[in-house]
Write a protein that holds these residues in place. Structure first.
Motif, mmCIF file in Angstrom:
data_model
loop_
_atom_site.group_PDB
_atom_site.id
_atom_site.type_symbol
_atom_site.label_atom_id
_atom_site.label_comp_id
_atom_site.label_asym_id
_atom_site.label_seq_id
_atom_site.Cartn_x
_atom_site.Cartn_y
_atom_site.Cartn_z
ATOM 1 N N UNK A 88 0.785 -1.244 0.000
ATOM 2 C CA UNK A 88 0.000 0.000 0.000
ATOM 3 C C UNK A 88 0.815 1.291 0.000
ATOM 4 N N UNK A 89 1.829 1.394 0.850
ATOM 5 C CA UNK A 89 2.591 2.650 0.890
ATOM 6 C C UNK A 89 3.318 2.891 -0.427
ATOM 7 N N UNK A 90 3.818 1.831 -1.031
ATOM 8 C CA UNK A 90 4.503 1.972 -2.311
ATOM 9 C C UNK A 90 3.508 2.290 -3.421
ATOM 10 N N UNK A 91 2.297 1.744 -3.324
ATOM 11 C CA UNK A 91 1.269 2.044 -4.320
ATOM 12 C C UNK A 91 0.981 3.530 -4.359
ATOM 13 N N UNK A 92 0.831 4.145 -3.202
ATOM 14 C CA UNK A 92 0.518 5.574 -3.140
ATOM 15 C C UNK A 92 1.579 6.396 -3.856
ATOM 16 N N UNK A 93 2.844 6.127 -3.546
ATOM 17 C CA UNK A 93 3.931 6.886 -4.177
ATOM 18 C C UNK A 93 4.003 6.604 -5.676
ATOM 19 N N UNK A 94 3.811 5.345 -6.045
ATOM 20 C CA UNK A 94 3.928 4.982 -7.454
ATOM 21 C C UNK A 94 2.837 5.635 -8.289
ATOM 22 N N UNK A 95 1.611 5.657 -7.775
ATOM 23 C CA UNK A 95 0.536 6.315 -8.512
ATOM 24 C C UNK A 95 0.847 7.787 -8.750
ATOM 25 N N UNK A 96 1.375 8.454 -7.735
ATOM 26 C CA UNK A 96 1.720 9.863 -7.886
ATOM 27 C C UNK A 96 2.832 10.045 -8.907
ATOM 28 N N UNK A 97 3.868 9.179 -8.849
ATOM 29 C CA UNK A 97 4.995 9.308 -9.774
ATOM 30 C C UNK A 97 4.570 9.091 -11.220
ATOM 31 N N UNK A 98 3.820 8.008 -11.484
ATOM 32 C CA UNK A 98 3.493 7.697 -12.879
ATOM 33 C C UNK A 98 2.494 8.703 -13.432
ATOM 34 N N UNK A 99 1.626 9.230 -12.579
ATOM 35 C CA UNK A 99 0.708 10.276 -13.035
ATOM 36 C C UNK A 99 1.488 11.532 -13.413
ATOM 37 N N UNK A 100 2.455 11.901 -12.598
ATOM 38 C CA UNK A 100 3.273 13.074 -12.901
ATOM 39 C C UNK A 100 4.042 12.896 -14.211
ATOM 40 N N UNK A 101 4.407 11.666 -14.534
ATOM 41 C CA UNK A 101 5.166 11.403 -15.759
ATOM 42 C C UNK A 101 4.280 11.336 -17.001
ATOM 43 N N UNK A 102 2.957 11.267 -16.826
ATOM 44 C CA UNK A 102 2.072 11.335 -17.982
ATOM 45 C C UNK A 102 1.394 10.040 -18.360
ATOM 46 N N UNK A 103 1.403 9.028 -17.474
ATOM 47 C CA UNK A 103 0.681 7.785 -17.754
ATOM 48 C C UNK A 103 -0.813 8.032 -17.576
ATOM 49 N N UNK A 118 -3.239 -7.057 0.327
ATOM 50 C CA UNK A 118 -3.067 -5.741 -0.293
ATOM 51 C C UNK A 118 -4.383 -5.262 -0.916
ATOM 52 N N UNK A 119 -5.208 -6.199 -1.385
ATOM 53 C CA UNK A 119 -6.451 -5.819 -2.045
ATOM 54 C C UNK A 119 -7.488 -5.274 -1.075
ATOM 55 N N UNK A 120 -7.240 -5.447 0.220
ATOM 56 C CA UNK A 120 -8.150 -4.917 1.241
ATOM 57 C C UNK A 120 -7.693 -3.556 1.761
ATOM 58 N N UNK A 121 -6.601 -3.042 1.225
ATOM 59 C CA UNK A 121 -6.030 -1.792 1.731
ATOM 60 C C UNK A 121 -6.948 -0.599 1.462
ATOM 61 N N UNK A 122 -7.039 0.330 2.418
ATOM 62 C CA UNK A 122 -7.773 1.578 2.173
ATOM 63 C C UNK A 122 -7.222 2.371 0.989
ATOM 64 N N UNK A 123 -5.959 2.135 0.627
ATOM 65 C CA UNK A 123 -5.372 2.869 -0.496
ATOM 66 C C UNK A 123 -6.057 2.538 -1.822
ATOM 67 N N UNK A 124 -6.828 1.448 -1.862
ATOM 68 C CA UNK A 124 -7.527 1.085 -3.094
ATOM 69 C C UNK A 124 -8.945 1.636 -3.164
ATOM 70 N N UNK A 125 -9.355 2.355 -2.128
ATOM 71 C CA UNK A 125 -10.654 3.009 -2.210
ATOM 72 C C UNK A 125 -10.615 4.064 -3.311
ATOM 73 N N UNK A 126 -11.750 4.240 -3.949
ATOM 74 C CA UNK A 126 -11.819 5.169 -5.084
ATOM 75 C C UNK A 126 -11.327 6.560 -4.706
#
Length: 237
Positions: A88-103, A118-126
């Motif tokens: 989860x913590x890595x997901x949060x950072x990765x989403x921000x990084x790849x969005x900033x790069x234009x994915x 991991x699929x139960x993590x609050x980080x996957x809430x919409x």
């Protein structure tokens, strides 16, 4: 926050906008140290960017008058990222990084080495995913939100989604030990597949290669997922 990203709900009509959430207000007060009359860079989610005049700023509200809103967002990368769901913590950072790069297209995939918890993590809430995407857009001065798809089964992805994706994209499988190095400066639409911590298992690699993906590597070093994804995107595009 290099861009004040306005949602459609922030627009009040007559080229005016109002924000009231604590995060953006706190940034205006404490980072920008804004005062009424300042001209700030803003963007409308899904639309153009430009300048807006801050007309009023209180502890509860900030009001803007939109002045020039004719700048398009930066071009997206021609890539669909398929990422084995990170912790989860890595997901949060990765989403921000790849969005900033234009994915703009992201599929989060379950693989053998992805912990089911991991699929139960609050980080996957919409709302949490949206929050991280917005942070990436604000960092990069972009307004176009990525599409994020959750794919909780490897075999259904392999059989139902991958064939149609490979009709649109050239599939590149990033995995240590592949015979070819990651290409540079590609111009074609690319499906980039990145495994979890520990990588794909051998069976998953075999299935992806058999489906038509091409294996490639980043060199002898084993990188964290967030580092590997950033390095891959930078080298490819």
């Amino acid at each position: 926050m290099n861009l004040i990203l306005l949602s459609p709900d922030d627009l009040t009509g007559d080229n005016r906008a109002c924000i009231s959430d604590p995060r953006r207000l706190g940034h205006l007060h404490n980072v920008h140290r804004s005062t009424p009359g300042d001209l700030l860079t803003v963007g409308i989610q899904g639309g153009a960017m430009g300048k807006a005049r801050l007309t009023e700023l209180t502890a509860e509200r900030a009001y803007f008058t939109l002045e020039t809103m004719d700048e398009p967002p930066p071009a997206p990368l021609p890539v669909h990222l398929v990422l084995a769901l990170p912790r989860p913590r890595m997901l949060a950072r990765t989403l921000e990084h790849v969005t900033a790069l234009g994915v703009k297209d992201i599929t989060l995939l379950h693989t053998k080495r992805v912990e089911k918890s991991y699929w139960q993590s609050p980080e996957l809430r919409t709302e949490k995913i949206h929050q991280h995407l917005v942070l990436g857009l604000e960092q990069a001065r972009d307004t176009q939100l990525p599409n994020v798809t959750l794919s909780k089964g490897f075999r259904p992805f392999l059989e139902e989604q991958l064939p149609s994706l490979l009709k649109q994209y050239r599939g590149l499988l990033a995995h240590p030990g592949m015979p070819h190095a990651c290409p540079r400066d590609v111009k074609y639409p690319t499906l980039l597949l990145v495994g979890p911590e520990g990588g794909f298992i051998a069976w998953e690699v075999e299935q992806l290669l058999a489906a038509g993906c091409e294996g490639m590597h980043l060199g002898p070093r084993i990188l964290r997922v967030e580092t590997a994804v950033t390095a891959l995107l930078s080298r490819l595009f």
